[in-house]
Motif scaffolding. Structure first.
Motif, PDB file in Angstrom:
ATOM      1  N   ALA A 113      -5.052   4.306   1.771  1.00 25.88           N
ATOM      2  CA  ALA A 113      -3.951   4.196   0.821  1.00 25.88           C
ATOM      3  C   ALA A 113      -4.459   3.543  -0.456  1.00 25.88           C
ATOM      4  O   ALA A 113      -5.581   3.038  -0.507  1.00 25.88           O
ATOM      5  N   VAL A 114      -3.607   3.559  -1.475  1.00 25.70           N
ATOM      6  CA  VAL A 114      -3.824   2.742  -2.652  1.00 25.70           C
ATOM      7  C   VAL A 114      -3.192   1.383  -2.388  1.00 25.70           C
ATOM      8  O   VAL A 114      -1.999   1.294  -2.086  1.00 25.70           O
ATOM      9  N   TYR A 115      -3.976   0.338  -2.506  1.00 24.65           N
ATOM     10  CA  TYR A 115      -3.517  -1.019  -2.260  1.00 24.65           C
ATOM     11  C   TYR A 115      -3.265  -1.723  -3.586  1.00 24.65           C
ATOM     12  O   TYR A 115      -4.141  -1.759  -4.455  1.00 24.65           O
ATOM     13  N   SER A 116      -2.074  -2.291  -3.743  1.00 22.83           N
ATOM     14  CA  SER A 116      -1.684  -2.964  -4.967  1.00 22.83           C
ATOM     15  C   SER A 116      -1.291  -4.402  -4.676  1.00 22.83           C
ATOM     16  O   SER A 116      -0.688  -4.690  -3.642  1.00 22.83           O
ATOM     17  N   CYS A 117      -1.637  -5.297  -5.585  1.00 18.62           N
ATOM     18  CA  CYS A 117      -1.145  -6.661  -5.495  1.00 18.62           C
ATOM     19  C   CYS A 117       0.010  -6.843  -6.463  1.00 18.62           C
ATOM     20  O   CYS A 117       0.175  -6.088  -7.426  1.00 18.62           O
ATOM     21  N   ALA A 118       0.827  -7.849  -6.201  1.00 16.21           N
ATOM     22  CA  ALA A 118       2.023  -8.079  -6.990  1.00 16.21           C
ATOM     23  C   ALA A 118       2.350  -9.562  -7.012  1.00 16.21           C
ATOM     24  O   ALA A 118       1.952 -10.315  -6.112  1.00 16.21           O
ATOM     25  N   VAL A 135       2.435  -5.035   3.085  1.00 13.33           N
ATOM     26  CA  VAL A 135       1.239  -5.400   3.840  1.00 13.33           C
ATOM     27  C   VAL A 135       1.240  -6.885   4.178  1.00 13.33           C
ATOM     28  O   VAL A 135       1.185  -7.270   5.349  1.00 13.33           O
ATOM     29  N   ALA A 136       1.308  -7.736   3.151  1.00 13.36           N
ATOM     30  CA  ALA A 136       1.208  -9.181   3.371  1.00 13.36           C
ATOM     31  C   ALA A 136       1.715  -9.921   2.156  1.00 13.36           C
ATOM     32  O   ALA A 136       1.733  -9.391   1.046  1.00 13.36           O
ATOM     33  N   THR A 137       2.120 -11.172   2.355  1.00 14.47           N
ATOM     34  CA  THR A 137       2.543 -12.030   1.257  1.00 14.47           C
ATOM     35  C   THR A 137       2.106 -13.458   1.545  1.00 14.47           C
ATOM     36  O   THR A 137       1.939 -13.843   2.707  1.00 14.47           O
ATOM     37  N   ILE A 138       1.917 -14.227   0.482  1.00  9.56           N
ATOM     38  CA  ILE A 138       1.518 -15.624   0.597  1.00  9.56           C
ATOM     39  C   ILE A 138       2.320 -16.433  -0.404  1.00  9.56           C
ATOM     40  O   ILE A 138       2.501 -16.036  -1.555  1.00  9.56           O
ATOM     41  N   ALA A 139       2.821 -17.587   0.021  1.00 13.07           N
ATOM     42  CA  ALA A 139       3.661 -18.420  -0.812  1.00 13.07           C
ATOM     43  C   ALA A 139       2.859 -19.096  -1.911  1.00 13.07           C
ATOM     44  O   ALA A 139       1.627 -19.196  -1.852  1.00 13.07           O
ATOM     45  N   ARG A 140       3.584 -19.583  -2.917  1.00 13.42           N
ATOM     46  CA  ARG A 140       2.931 -20.237  -4.046  1.00 13.42           C
ATOM     47  C   ARG A 140       2.017 -21.367  -3.610  1.00 13.42           C
ATOM     48  O   ARG A 140       0.908 -21.510  -4.124  1.00 13.42           O
ATOM     49  N   GLY A 156      -3.701  -1.011  -8.711  1.00 11.62           N
ATOM     50  CA  GLY A 156      -4.066  -0.569  -7.386  1.00 11.62           C
ATOM     51  C   GLY A 156      -5.537  -0.232  -7.257  1.00 11.62           C
ATOM     52  O   GLY A 156      -6.213   0.084  -8.238  1.00 11.62           O
ATOM     53  N   THR A 157      -6.025  -0.283  -6.031  1.00  9.51           N
ATOM     54  CA  THR A 157      -7.390   0.094  -5.713  1.00  9.51           C
ATOM     55  C   THR A 157      -7.379   0.963  -4.460  1.00  9.51           C
ATOM     56  O   THR A 157      -6.656   0.680  -3.501  1.00  9.51           O
ATOM     57  N   GLN A 158      -8.165   2.028  -4.480  1.00  6.99           N
ATOM     58  CA  GLN A 158      -8.162   3.003  -3.391  1.00  6.99           C
ATOM     59  C   GLN A 158      -9.003   2.509  -2.225  1.00  6.99           C
ATOM     60  O   GLN A 158     -10.152   2.095  -2.401  1.00  6.99           O
ATOM     61  N   VAL A 159      -8.427   2.579  -1.042  1.00  5.96           N
ATOM     62  CA  VAL A 159      -9.138   2.314   0.203  1.00  5.96           C
ATOM     63  C   VAL A 159      -9.095   3.584   1.035  1.00  5.96           C
ATOM     64  O   VAL A 159      -8.012   4.103   1.323  1.00  5.96           O
ATOM     65  N   THR A 160     -10.260   4.089   1.412  1.00  2.00           N
ATOM     66  CA  THR A 160     -10.354   5.288   2.228  1.00  2.00           C
ATOM     67  C   THR A 160     -11.155   4.965   3.479  1.00  2.00           C
ATOM     68  O   THR A 160     -12.291   4.487   3.390  1.00  2.00           O
ATOM     69  N   VAL A 161     -10.568   5.232   4.634  1.00  2.00           N
ATOM     70  CA  VAL A 161     -11.205   4.958   5.917  1.00  2.00           C
ATOM     71  C   VAL A 161     -11.488   6.286   6.594  1.00  2.00           C
ATOM     72  O   VAL A 161     -10.567   7.062   6.872  1.00  2.00           O
ATOM     73  N   SER A 162     -12.742   6.557   6.863  1.00  2.00           N
ATOM     74  CA  SER A 162     -13.149   7.802   7.484  1.00  2.00           C
ATOM     75  C   SER A 162     -13.257   7.636   8.991  1.00  2.00           C
ATOM     76  O   SER A 162     -13.589   6.555   9.501  1.00  2.00           O
ATOM     77  N   SER A 163     -13.011   8.719   9.714  1.00  2.00           N
ATOM     78  CA  SER A 163     -13.068   8.705  11.167  1.00  2.00           C
ATOM     79  C   SER A 163     -14.371   9.276  11.679  1.00  2.00           C
ATOM     80  O   SER A 163     -15.158   9.860  10.927  1.00  2.00           O
ATOM     81  N   ARG A 209       0.837  -1.192   0.000  1.00  5.09           N
ATOM     82  CA  ARG A 209       0.000   0.000   0.000  1.00  5.09           C
ATOM     83  C   ARG A 209       0.874   1.244   0.000  1.00  5.09           C
ATOM     84  O   ARG A 209       2.016   1.225   0.442  1.00  5.09           O
ATOM     85  N   GLN A 210       0.301   2.341  -0.500  1.00  7.74           N
ATOM     86  CA  GLN A 210       1.021   3.596  -0.570  1.00  7.74           C
ATOM     87  C   GLN A 210       0.046   4.747  -0.393  1.00  7.74           C
ATOM     88  O   GLN A 210      -0.928   4.863  -1.141  1.00  7.74           O
ATOM     89  N   ALA A 211       0.315   5.584   0.589  1.00  5.16           N
ATOM     90  CA  ALA A 211      -0.453   6.791   0.826  1.00  5.16           C
ATOM     91  C   ALA A 211       0.246   7.965   0.147  1.00  5.16           C
ATOM     92  O   ALA A 211       1.460   7.925  -0.088  1.00  5.16           O
TER      93      ALA A 211
END
Length: 123
Positions: free
Chosen positions: A92-97, A48-53, A116-123, A38-40
């Motif tokens: 942030a913008v969340y991207s998979c790779a 963020v996270a990774t998963i093996a083959r 990427g896909t935008q995630v916005t969390v409001s308070s 992710r990138q703001a």
């Protein structure tokens, strides 16, 4: 070699949940270790996270472990990121790779990226 498209982002209130999807075409995701980053605005890209083959190994950023879960469904050619208890700092913008490695927490070890896909969390 593989094209990745993220979906599922949007606006959510603090404390809510979202599930992101990353669907591959041109190649099976079973051939790759997969990750989410992710990138703001104005900030560097963050692991963020990774998963093996094989799907048996997952790794998370320490600050996110317990709230975020990565999974994969190779039959659907899709990797998911379940995000719970969201906070404004998760915006942030969340991207998979995809990586030829078994898995990786380093952005420079990934060969293919989605838009990427935008995630916005409001308070």
């Amino acid at each position: 070699q593989v094209q990745l498209v993220e979906s599922g982002g949007g606006l959510v209130q603090a404390g809510g949940s979202l599930k992101l999807s990353c669907t591959a075409s041109g190649r099976s995701v079973s051939s790759y270790g997969m990750g989410w980053f992710r990138q703001a605005p104005g900030q560097e890209r963050e692991f963020v996270a990774t998963i093996a083959r094989g799907g048996s190994t997952t790794r998370y950023a320490d600050s996110l472990k317990g709230r975020f879960t990565i999974s994969r469904d190779n039959a659907k050619n899709t990797v998911y990121l379940q995000m719970n208890s969201l906070k404004p700092g998760d915006t942030a913008v969340y991207s998979c790779a995809a990586t030829f490695r078994l898995y990786s927490g380093r952005a420079n070890e990934y060969e293919y990226w989605g838009q990427g896909t935008q995630v916005t969390v409001s308070s």
